[in-house]
Design a protein around this motif. Structure first.
Motif, PDB file in Angstrom:
ATOM      1  N   ASP B 644       0.796  -1.154   0.208  1.00 33.30           N
ATOM      2  CA  ASP B 644       0.306   0.031  -0.164  1.00 33.30           C
ATOM      3  C   ASP B 644       0.941   1.257   0.139  1.00 33.30           C
ATOM      4  N   SER B 646       0.151   5.252  -0.012  1.00 33.66           N
ATOM      5  CA  SER B 646      -1.274   5.997   0.377  1.00 33.66           C
ATOM      6  C   SER B 646      -2.401   5.025  -0.175  1.00 33.66           C
ATOM      7  N   LEU B 647      -3.374   5.450  -0.923  1.00 29.92           N
ATOM      8  CA  LEU B 647      -4.472   4.474  -1.117  1.00 29.92           C
ATOM      9  C   LEU B 647      -4.187   3.755  -2.327  1.00 29.92           C
ATOM     10  N   TRP B 648      -2.991   3.868  -2.913  1.00 28.40           N
ATOM     11  CA  TRP B 648      -2.612   3.019  -4.093  1.00 28.40           C
ATOM     12  C   TRP B 648      -2.208   1.544  -3.470  1.00 28.40           C
ATOM     13  N   THR B 751       3.987   9.788  -5.431  1.00 26.54           N
ATOM     14  CA  THR B 751       2.661   9.073  -5.460  1.00 26.54           C
ATOM     15  C   THR B 751       1.949   9.808  -4.323  1.00 26.54           C
ATOM     16  N   GLY B 752       2.465   9.862  -3.268  1.00 26.80           N
ATOM     17  CA  GLY B 752       1.671  10.270  -2.029  1.00 26.80           C
ATOM     18  C   GLY B 752       1.387  11.776  -2.091  1.00 26.80           C
ATOM     19  N   ARG B 756      -1.665  17.182  -2.402  1.00 34.16           N
ATOM     20  CA  ARG B 756      -0.710  18.153  -1.448  1.00 34.16           C
ATOM     21  C   ARG B 756      -0.231  19.097  -2.191  1.00 34.16           C
TER      22      ARG B 756
END
Lengths: 96, 1020
Positions: B644, B646-648, B751-752, B756
């Motif tokens: 995992d 973040s949500l990926w 990615t995360g 932001r």
């Protein structure tokens, strides 16, 4: 959960918004001309009032716009909201 | 046993519908309409639990949600098992199985009751005083033992198979509580046309009217008026009636959380129904009609089974036809005791005596009791009870006048099988207080009442101290009218005004007993040895009057401290029956008035609420959103392990099947994948990278201000590695940016970090530089990104690409070209995060898998190897490429992580530039990114491990830095690590130590680029 009145979309629940810190803290036009202390004030020092507070919110799960609000930090109720770029409404300092 | 204590007629139970149920393995019968409590009482069963600390036998205290004693476990099966349910709220259904709790081996004989005999050694604060030595014993010994001994129900171990739903709703007027005030308020609001919700925690609407025997309203018997009124309300389209629904929390701006129990009362719940519903209801106006709770009297042995609240006993008798016993002694401080006495006498229960705490007794109800021949004894207290598993007698004594050592005279024991007590009524101000309304002490009635409001709400009836049925009805109607009026005024301020007096436009002539506001707060006097008496204040947490006075003697003054030290009011009933008496006892012990003592805070939930209700559908796969790339399913089909990010879900590594049928482990797979990329070619799904399209005439100027780099001179068709700072000068994000044309940038982010970064850009664009003509669009989901990396990358891709010359001179490193791959439009990047010749193929996401499969097929002659994030990490660490969030933690300026070259020094301004000019931002002892080599090449350091100069230095050992990335490099044949170390660049070539729990690892500080330091392979 608070109800927040987006100046573009109308009243929506708090979960659609994200808080954006104190309003009317403009980025200086010429940062290089500032002293370290002046720059630190701009970066970090905020008024943190007990009473009415002008602050930024973003309707992040809606129109995506930043706007400004005046909220009473004692009662947590909003007095008004207005579009970014408009001056802070003249409604005094205290929320009582 | 057959309902020996059932009245011959009356009550709201359906005597034509008998119901069979089991309690502790024994079969009983009751009727439809019974609660578990009323059915057990009708069967003569009062012993239903053991107390928390002393394991004393306990019976029912009340008939409602305030019940502290009768907690039971109700189980439909092993998974549908609910502990700690109040038997007074459990509706009977055919086949219901309930068991008592906190007893071993049985309710009648409980080994834990030995605690009761050693109770002189178990005072308030016992745990804090006793289990302090030896230090480690609390976790290993005391706590497990105490937990096994104490505690209430047992949680089920199987997953809950039921469904819970969550709904949002809106109404003009919400009325909480359906007693006379709530009904009248709902009626008034509904008649005005407002949308009205009327909710009540009980299975039937009606509140106190459900237990009325003799009262009349508008000339009708109260119960007839109730059913007529409910029919009127039910017929209105604008009214929603919700029984079995607890308003358990009051949130800001009139959002009320309601817990609706949908199937708990059904013998065979339909599969189509949820077990419970959470309503998040937004009401323009709220009317709180939550009534009042009867207070117990605090006298010795007031916890024996058979000792009940007087008005609860009346409820059992009148509403359920269940007699609390054959012979009742009543102990009262108000007229409620007489009302119960009269109803008991009429129902065939012998009333032995009424002991009245008040010195003088007058008024209509006592007079009627005297006229009925009841033995009324003014200025009399109960000083104890006899019996073991059931009360068998009550000791009565006269209160002496004036100050004396013995406050009471000689006692007389009266035989009885039930003792009914009433200390008056406490207005139920829980929700009002949760709404942050201010409570005020009303000396006349000895109660805290709602004062000024914060929310748009108003209280009505008994919860604001109003007594007398007619006054309560008219107050309710008046508040309902006012609420409906206010709900139509959208301009009225969010903050409500103090509720006006209930000026009702309608009168409700009613005949009923007015109980007034008499009552008692505190512990009643007795002359018994305090060492051997227990007068309970908090039944559920086993707190006695003695515990509270002990706490005040030990110096506790604040009620919040007394509460936490003695645990009074901290059980699952949250002190509904105990808080006011606690205040009274503390006030007397300290010689202060009750309002001087203060009041503990009312917090949600009003009654315990299930986890299922809060979880709703957010369980298992529904717990959190999952983001998958277009290539995800291919990776899954090819055996990828995922991690995992973040949500990926990202492919972590691709373990190959081994000849013996097992699969490669992480290290074997990563070693193979790394070697393939370095020696031939690998492919990697980089689709999760954040992507933002920055477009407009001022796009380059905007990029100039947002990133440290200089963008103005970047030609269309070229890529540049961009570094983004926060205004405080610290690295926030990085990514490769392609300039497609003079007014269009293809920006990639971590990615995360994508949301932001976009928010950061929007913030500056909207609020600081609205004059810039730039548009920002998130395109993360629009592009699938396939990285093809390795010396053979060009050979694999070239045959598939049309419209782009892949020759080295035509398409140098760090370029972007638009063309097609297999006919699919692509933005092709020549870019590398591995140090090898590399390309990133951007194609519209829906073509992602097809293009991936085509490249995979085209790469077969070269042994093309799909690799995951772990290999990506190792390859980039070998090259010293940082990962924002791994090498940085929000306190690194670009130079700290060797990115000083990316800062456009000639630029006048960019976000973060002024902060970089501070002297401390270029201090030589800042933590700087370096490489580490372990002396033993096989040892792989732990990420996060601290680095010191001398591990034998006296504590605290100065910390020089820490390991940020650490891997075993199969290509290099030794471990590698990145670290940030104070003045690190000046330490290159020296040795430092990494102390671990079991050893000290010696490391050499080296340059952070381990592989191909000159970067020759990039241009392949």
């Amino acid at each position: 959960m608070l109800i927040i009145n987006c100046p573009w979309c109308g009243a929506r629940p708090e979960i659609e918004f994200r808080y954006g810190g104190e309003a009317h803290v403009a980025r200086p036009a010429d940062p290089a001309a500032m002293s370290d202390q002046e720059w630190a004030d701009f970066l970090y020092n905020r008024t943190n009032p007990k009473g009415l507070h002008a602050e930024r919110w973003r309707h992040i799960h809606g129109c995506g716009r930043y706007f400004n609000a005046v909220r009473d930090t004692v009662s947590d109720f909003f007095v008004t909201t207005y579009k970014a770029g408009e001056p802070r409404p003249d409604i005094g300092e205290s929320g009582q | 046993m057959t309902n020996r204590f059932r009245t011959h007629s009356g009550g709201r139970i359906d005597r034509g519908a008998p119901v069979s149920f089991r309690f502790d393995g024994k079969t009983y019968s009751g009727f439809k309409g019974d609660t578990l409590a009323s059915a057990l009482i009708a069967n003569g069963v009062h012993l239903v639990g053991r107390s928390f600390k002393y394991h004393r036998p306990r019976g029912f205290l009340s008939a409602g949600s305030d019940e502290p004693n009768a907690l039971v476990n109700v189980a439909r099966d092993a998974a549908r098992m609910s502990p700690n349910l109040r038997a007074t709220q459990v509706e009977l259904y055919e086949g219901l199985k309930a068991t008592s709790q906190n007893r071993w081996p049985s309710l009648g004989f409980d080994a834990g009751a030995a605690n009761d005999f050693v109770s002189p050694f178990l005072p308030a604060g016992f745990y804090y005083k006793t289990f302090m030595w030896p230090a480690g014993a609390w976790k290993r010994f005391y706590e497990p033992k105490i937990r096994a001994m104490a505690g209430l129900g047992v949680a089920p171990t199987l997953p809950d198979p039921d469904r819970y739903t969550q709904n949002y709703a809106y109404c003009d007027v919400l009325v909480v509580g359906s007693g006379p005030a709530g009904l009248a308020a709902a009626l008034a609001a509904a008649e005005s046309g407002a949308t009205v919700w009327l909710v009540d925690e009980q299975p039937e609407l009606g509140g106190s009217l459900l237990a009325e025997r003799t009262a009349t309203i508008e000339g009708k018997p109260a119960q007839q008026w109730l059913s007529d009124t409910l029919a009127t309300l039910a017929a209105k389209d604008n009214v929603t009636l919700l029984p079995r629904t607890t308003a358990f929390a009051y949130f800001p701006h009139n959002m009320i959380a309601l817990a609706e129990r949908v199937t708990e009362h059904l013998a065979a719940p339909g599969a189509d129904l949820p077990r419970e519903r959470l309503w998040q209801l937004r009401a323009r106006e709220v009317v709180l009609a939550t009534g009042a709770l009867e207070r117990p009297l605090v006298f010795p042995d007031n916890d024996r089974p058979g000792v009940l609240l007087a008005d609860s006993a009346r409820t059992y008798l009148n509403r359920y036809g269940a007699k609390p016993g054959d012979r009742a002694v009543i102990f009262t401080a108000c007229d409620a005791g007489y009302r119960t006495a009269l109803d008991l006498a009429a129902g065939g229960v012998a009333v032995v005596a009424v002991a009245d705490l008040r010195r003088e007794v007058h008024g209509e109800l006592p007079a009627r009791a005297l006229a009925a021949g009841i033995d009324v004894r003014p200025a009399t207290v109960v000083t104890g009870t006899t019996g073991r598993l059931r009360v068998s007698g009550a000791r009565l004594a006269k209160i002496k006048g004036g100050p004396s050592v013995d406050p009471v005279g000689a006692s007389e024991t009266l035989a009885c099988d039930t003792v009914l007590m009433s200390g008056g009524f406490t207005p139920s101000v829980h929700l009002f207080s949760q709404s942050r309304g201010k409570l005020v002490w009303d000396a006349a009635s000895g109660a805290y009442l709602p004062g000024s409001s914060v929310e748009r709400e108003r209280s009505a009836g008994a919860c604001r101290g109003i007594t007398g049925l007619q006054r309560v009805l008219e107050d309710g109607y008046g508040q309902g009218e006012a609420a409906a009026r206010a709900s139509r005024d959208a301009s009225s301020p969010a903050r409500g005004a103090t509720p006006p007096p209930g000026a009702s436009s309608k009168s409700f002539p009613a005949q009923a007993d007015d109980l007034g506001t008499d009552g008692f707060i505190g512990a009643t006097p007795h002359a018994r040895n305090p060492a051997f008496t227990k007068a309970f204040v908090d039944w559920q947490n086993d707190v006695t009057a003695k515990d509270i006075t002990l706490a005040t003697r030990e110096g506790f003054r604040s009620i919040e401290h007394v509460k936490r030290y003695t645990t009074t009011g901290m059980a699952t009933d949250q002190g509904k029956t105990s808080n006011m008496n606690t205040l009274g006892i503390v006030a007397e012990a300290l010689g202060e008035s009750v309002p001087k003592i203060g009041l503990t805070t009312f917090r949600p939930p009003f009654t315990p609420t299930t986890f299922g209700l809060f979880a709703g559908a957010a369980r298992g796969d529904q717990f959190d959103p999952v983001r998958k790339t277009a290539i995800h399913d291919w990776a899954a089909e090819h055996g990828a392990a995922f991690e995992d990010v973040s949500l990926w879900k990202r492919a972590w590594y691709f373990p190959k099947a081994l000849p013996d049928g097992r699969r490669e482990d992480l290290h074997a797979a990563v070693a193979r994948e790394c070697k393939a990329v370095r020696s031939s070619v690998g492919m990697f799904d980089a689709s999760t990278l954040g992507k933002i399209e920055v477009v407009g005439p001022d796009a380059a100027e905007f990029m100039n201000r947002m990133y440290t780099n200089a963008w103005a001179k970047l030609e269309p068709g070229r890529l540049r590695y961009g570094v983004m700072l926060r205004e405080d000068g610290f690295v926030m994000d990085d990514g490769v940016v392609g300039r497609l044309s003079s007014d269009r940038f293809h920006v990639t982010t971590t990615t995360g970090g994508a949301p932001r970064v976009l928010a950061h850009m929007e913030d500056y664009l909207q609020t600081e530089w609205p004059e810039l003509d730039v548009w920002l669009t998130s395109t993360t989901e629009q592009w699938a990104v396939i990285a093809v990396q390795g010396p053979k990358a060009r050979e694999v891709l070239a045959p598939l690409i049309e419209g782009i010359d892949l020759a080295k001179e035509a398409f140098p490193h760090m370029s972007v070209r638009e063309g097609t791959i297999l006919g699919v439009p692509t933005r092709l990047f020549s870019v590398s995060f591995t140090g090898e010749l590399g390309f990133e193929v951007n194609v519209p996401a829906h073509y992602g898998r097809a293009v991936w499969e085509a490249i995979f097929a085209a790469g077969q002659p070269f042994g093309i190897t799909p690799y995951g994030t772990e290999t990506m990490h190792v390859l980039r660490a070998e090259k010293g490429y940082i990962i924002v969030g791994q090498e940085t933690d929000g306190t690194q300026v670009p130079d700290d992580v060797n990115l000083g070259w990316a800062v456009g020094k000639a630029k006048k301004d960019f976000v973060g530039k002024r902060s970089l000019a501070r002297a401390s931002m270029s201090a030589p002892d800042r933590k700087q990114l370096v490489g580490l080599r372990t002396t033993d090449p096989k040892v792989v350091l732990e990420e996060g491990a601290q680095i010191v100069a001398d591990p034998k230095a006296p504590v605290p050992v100065p910390m020089l830095g820490f390991v940020t990335s650490s891997y075993y490099s199969a290509v290099l044949g030794h471990s590698i690590a990145l670290a940030v170390i104070k003045g690190g660049r000046a330490r290159i070539g020296t040795r430092l130590s990494v102390p671990m729990p079991d050893r000290v690892i010696e490391v050499e500080i080296v340059e952070p680029v381990f592989y191909d330091p000159k970067g020759e392979r990039l241009n392949g």
